[in-house]
Scaffold this active site. Structure first.
Site, mmCIF file in Angstrom:
data_model
loop_
_atom_site.group_PDB
_atom_site.id
_atom_site.type_symbol
_atom_site.label_atom_id
_atom_site.label_comp_id
_atom_site.label_asym_id
_atom_site.label_seq_id
_atom_site.Cartn_x
_atom_site.Cartn_y
_atom_site.Cartn_z
ATOM 1 N N GLU A 164 16.671 -73.419 32.823
ATOM 2 C CA GLU A 164 17.345 -73.816 31.581
ATOM 3 C C GLU A 164 18.692 -74.493 31.793
ATOM 4 O OE1 GLU A 164 17.583 -70.686 28.698
ATOM 5 O OE2 GLU A 164 15.425 -70.361 28.701
ATOM 6 N N GLU A 370 8.762 -68.605 30.194
ATOM 7 C CA GLU A 370 9.391 -67.495 29.449
ATOM 8 C C GLU A 370 8.985 -67.593 27.993
ATOM 9 O OE1 GLU A 370 13.671 -66.893 29.576
ATOM 10 O OE2 GLU A 370 13.703 -67.431 31.699
HETATM 11 C C1 BG6 Z 1 16.491 -67.384 28.528
HETATM 12 C C2 BG6 Z 1 16.946 -67.000 29.918
HETATM 13 O O1 BG6 Z 1 17.477 -68.167 27.959
HETATM 14 O O2 BG6 Z 1 16.287 -66.384 27.594
HETATM 15 C C3 BG6 Z 1 16.824 -65.522 30.232
HETATM 16 O O3 BG6 Z 1 16.307 -67.773 30.878
HETATM 17 C C4 BG6 Z 1 17.265 -64.737 29.019
HETATM 18 O O4 BG6 Z 1 17.604 -65.263 31.358
HETATM 19 C C5 BG6 Z 1 16.270 -65.010 27.899
HETATM 20 O O5 BG6 Z 1 17.491 -63.404 29.228
HETATM 21 C C6 BG6 Z 1 16.614 -64.277 26.617
HETATM 22 O O6 BG6 Z 1 17.924 -64.569 26.258
HETATM 23 P P1 BG6 Z 1 18.974 -63.437 25.951
HETATM 24 O O7 BG6 Z 1 20.295 -64.119 25.893
HETATM 25 O O8 BG6 Z 1 18.559 -62.871 24.642
HETATM 26 O O9 BG6 Z 1 18.868 -62.463 27.074
#
Ligand code: BG6
Length: 466
Positions: A164, A370
């Site tokens: 990202e 993800e």
């Molecule tokens: C993505 C990242 O942005 O989202 C992860 O690659 C991250 O590392 C995930 O944990 C969820 O975001 P957050 O800020 O809610 O943990």
């Protein structure tokens, strides 16, 4: 009830990142990262003052975690290598203890038939390097990449250069919410360029060392792409949405997939005197696969009188997130949208649109690297019931299935995350895992969603409806 069948060989897994789970922040030679330093110095900027110091203690409990993955029917696992663990100063002398940790982990994963999909950079920049504004960071990154490719390339067949770059650029250099806490559009645009330069050169380096991979393997990148809808049908909102998409999505998508920057955004940056410095030919070599991280879409309005941003880090619904760039666009809530406690909209259609869009640039293997939902899961009587996560993952997998039927070459899905972890500025309240992690004892307990996912991974069949 309808059965949606996924293709044979489709990869079922979950995702993590080193600093979010490993802990052992200064053990066995690991150097500090910018996140370690930031969390220590500014506890007030992280929910409940959380730090990655101990995280999930995966550095010591990795064998148990691999057993859980196997138990959940995983055929793949997306993870990252901690740069400051293997190169404590960012470059120079490697830390053999850190390197050996990943040797053990990869061997254990492969022994269970779980293919590692390894991201080189997931935001834990060695503190010694300070910032991506510095061109020397790009050179150090390539040293780190080469070290990892040579050491692990015989076992790791799927690599991602960066996680990202858009989000980390925005939060690290424009809003300043993440370290290194800069608030400077010029720095942000330069950093994005440095990331893309590092990415392109790492792709080339990997191919020089390991040659051309088999289909579905090789080197890619994980991009977060939030589909941008116009807030209304007005021509102003439509062009605000196009611009927001250009700055946040196409600026990264197009160099990676089309070998060039988008002309409209380049022209804007030139007009503002903010064009990045440094020549790079993005088309010289390109990715073997693309990773998409998808959580929520945006809705853009042209009504943006001032620059403004705020991230909900409390999980209290009344704390609204805001993001606006003066005179360009402002993100607004969707009045018909469904939202999580952290005000992230739940919109599986956005994932479908995104997967179709990738193919407009290039027909290449895609992994959902993800996708998941942060909830306030509770352990009660030894169980964690998380129907919202099952619903979220199911709806998004239905979107993936529709994209597959449209011929998009989706090869796998990694749920965020294997375990509840350090959720950056959200600390530990926001839980994403298949495994509940007790913050006192660090004991793992599989949630209901894990059992549901295990059945899915083993059968390759998603059951939809009553
Ligand atoms: C993505 C990242 O942005 O989202 C992860 O690659 C991250 O590392 C995930 O944990 C969820 O975001 P957050 O800020 O809610 O943990």
């Amino acid at each position: 009830m309808e059965d949606l069948l996924f293709p044979p060989g489709f990869v079922w897994g979950s995702a993590t990142a080193a600093i979010q789970i490993e802990g052992a922040a200064s053990e066995e030679g690991k150097g500090p990262s910018i996140w370690d330093v930031f969390c220590r110095r500014h506890p007030e900027r992280i929910h409940d003052g959380g730090t990655p110091e101990v995280a999930c203690d995966h550095y010591h409990r990795w064998a148990e975690d691999v057993r859980w993955m196997s138990h959940f029917g995983h055929t793949g696992y997306r993870m990252s290598i901690s740069w400051p663990r293997v190169l404590p100063e960012g470059a120079g002398t490697p830390n053999e203890a850190g390197l050996a940790f990943y040797d053990r982990l990869f061997d254990a994963l492969l022994a269970q038939g779980i293919a590692p999909n390894v991201t080189l950079y997931h935001w834990d920049l060695p503190a010694a390097l300070q910032s991506w504004e510095n061109p020397a960071t790009v050179e150090a990154y390539l040293e780190f990449a080469e070290l990892c490719f040579r050491r692990y390339g015989d076992r790791v067949k799927l690599w991602a250069t960066l996680n990202e770059p858009a989000w980390t650029t925005m939060q690290g250099y424009f809003t300043g919410v993440h370290p290194p806490n800069r608030k400077d559009p010029r720095a942000a645009i330069q950093v994005a360029h440095n990331f893309l330069t590092a990415h392109t050169r790492a792709v080339e380096l990997y191919h020089e060392i390991w040659g051309r991979p088999r289909s579905g393997e090789g080197i890619g990148i994980a991009l977060n792409v939030s589909h941008v809808y116009p807030a209304t049908d007005s021509p102003e909102d439509v062009s605000a949405a196009r611009l927001a998409d250009g700055i946040l999505n196409r600026w990264f998508f197009e160099p990676v997939l089309a070998g060039r920057y988008p002309e409209d955004v380049s022209a804007l940056y030139r007009r503002c005197g903010l064009a990045p410095v440094g020549e790079v030919d993005f088309a010289r070599d390109t990715v073997d696969w693309l990773g998409v991280n998808y959580y929520f879409p945006h809705h853009a309005s042209a009504d943006a009188p001032s620059t403004d941003y705020h991230l909900n880090i409390s999980g209290e619904k009344q704390e609204a997130s805001r993001f606006a760039i003066e005179g360009l666009f402002r993100f607004v809530q969707n009045p018909r949208g469904r939202y999580s406690d952290w005000n992230w909209e739940i919109d599986p259609k956005g994932l479908y649109e995104l997967l179709l869009r990738v193919r407009e640039y290039r027909d290449l293997p895609v992994y959902v690297t993800e996708n998941g939902i942060g909830l306030q899961d509770r352990l009660e009587d030894g169980e964690v019931d998380d129907p919202q996560r099952i619903a979220y993952v199911s709806e998004h997998l239905q979107a993936v299935h529709r994209a597959l039927q449209q011929g998009v070459d989706v090869r796998g899905y990694y749920m965020w995350s294997l375990m509840d972890n350090f959720s950056w500025v959200n600390g530990y309240k926001k839980r994403y895992g298949f495994l509940h992690v007790d913050r006192e004892t660090l004991e793992r307990t599989p949630k209901r969603s894990a059992a549901w996912f295990s059945d899915l991974a083993r059968s390759g069949i998603l059951q939809v409806g009553e």
